[in-house]
Design a protein around this motif. Structure first.
Motif, short mmCIF file in Angstrom:
data_model
loop_
_atom_site.label_atom_id
_atom_site.label_comp_id
_atom_site.label_asym_id
_atom_site.label_seq_id
_atom_site.Cartn_x
_atom_site.Cartn_y
_atom_site.Cartn_z
N LEU A 1 0.86 -1.22 0.00
CA LEU A 1 -0.08 0.16 0.11
C LEU A 1 1.16 1.16 0.03
CD1 LEU A 1 -2.44 -1.06 2.76
CD2 LEU A 1 -3.20 -1.09 0.37
N GLU B 1 -2.74 5.59 -0.38
CA GLU B 1 -3.68 4.79 -0.45
C GLU B 1 -4.11 4.48 0.95
OE1 GLU B 1 -4.75 0.44 -2.31
OE2 GLU B 1 -2.88 1.39 -2.43
N PHE B 2 -3.13 3.83 1.91
CA PHE B 2 -3.40 3.69 3.34
C PHE B 2 -4.08 4.73 4.32
CE2 PHE B 2 -2.26 3.10 7.91
CZ PHE B 2 -2.88 1.79 8.09
N THR B 3 -3.71 5.94 3.87
CA THR B 3 -4.28 6.89 4.60
C THR B 3 -5.71 7.06 4.18
OG1 THR B 3 -2.00 8.16 4.69
CG2 THR B 3 -3.97 9.56 5.19
N GLU B 4 -5.98 7.07 2.77
CA GLU B 4 -7.30 7.25 2.37
C GLU B 4 -8.35 6.34 2.87
OE1 GLU B 4 -10.15 9.45 0.37
OE2 GLU B 4 -8.35 10.18 0.55
N ARG B 5 -7.70 4.95 2.70
CA ARG B 5 -8.85 3.90 3.13
C ARG B 5 -8.92 3.71 4.30
NH1 ARG B 5 -6.67 -1.18 -0.31
NH2 ARG B 5 -8.05 -2.09 1.23
N PHE B 6 -7.87 3.83 5.29
CA PHE B 6 -8.06 3.33 6.61
C PHE B 6 -7.93 4.46 7.70
CE2 PHE B 6 -6.27 0.04 4.00
CZ PHE B 6 -7.16 -1.01 4.11
#
Length: 218
Positions: free
Chosen positions: A165, A169-174
């Motif tokens: 990730l 992406e990690f920040t946006e999703r989680f």
């Protein structure tokens, strides 16, 4: 003290203790039946040391509920199976048994992932001993606590044959969904520090508009 939400007279009322009368219209709240019953808003912050195998976020100094202004620096870490928080800063990797009592918490392992549950502590300890996390490697912008936590997550994903990730992406999703929820809760908490009730009017238009405002403030 808990935060409560009451729907009445085309308004959402936020309070710590439901008043007998609606401060917006003066009507009796109890007369509205079940739709006007107070709903408790759960606090989004968790005791990090009680959250095994999780990604944690807390203010670098102080706590979310006391003194956090919404823009101060944040610190992140990863818990082992016992709630010890592995986190990285200019002094290297720390294994904290305290200090993470009020955090945004993102669980990382599902209950059915038995093999990973058993391996987690060893993976985290071995990863933390890597040369990449020596104190002199630390850089506030490019090689920091977030770098450490995300690199470990990607290390675990790679062992499972999964794609890594990116930070975005990690920040946006989680992270952002939990952060937005925490921000809304803090807004209510600060508003109710100065008044007994915080009123959010609902526009004309029925259920769809009401639902929209519920999403803004739970």
């Amino acid at each position: 003290m808990a935060l409560l939400r009451v729907r009445h007279c085309r308004a959402l009322l936020y309070c710590r203790r439901a008043p007998p009368q609606c401060p917006a219209c003066g009507g009796a709240l109890g007369a509205g039946g079940l739709p006007s019953a107070p709903v408790r808003l759960n606090c989004p912050f968790r005791h990090g040391h009680g959250q095994p195998r999780a990604f944690l976020v807390r203010p670098t100094r102080g706590s979310f509920m006391r003194g956090y202004d919404g823009s101060s620096d944040l610190h992140v870490g990863i818990t082992d199976s016992r709630g010890v928080v592995y986190n990285y800063d200019q002094e290297g990797v720390h294994r904290a048994h305290s200090g993470w009592e009020q955090c945004i918490c993102i669980p990382l392992v599902q209950p059915h992932m038995v093999e990973l549950l058993q391996q987690w502590d060893n993976l985290l300890e071995e990863f933390s001993e890597g040369e990449a996390w020596l104190p002199h490697r630390y850089d506030e912008q490019e090689h920091n606590c977030y770098t450490f936590a995300l690199a470990f997550i990607n290390h675990v994903l790679s062992r499972q044959g999964k794609e890594p990730l990116s930070k975005g992406e990690f920040t946006e999703r989680f992270v952002l969904p939990q952060s937005r929820r925490a921000s809304r809760y803090l807004t209510l908490h600060h508003e109710l520090a100065h008044r007994d009730c915080y009123i959010v009017p609902l526009p004309e238009g029925g259920q769809s508009s009401s639902a929209e405002h519920d999403e803004l403030l739970y």
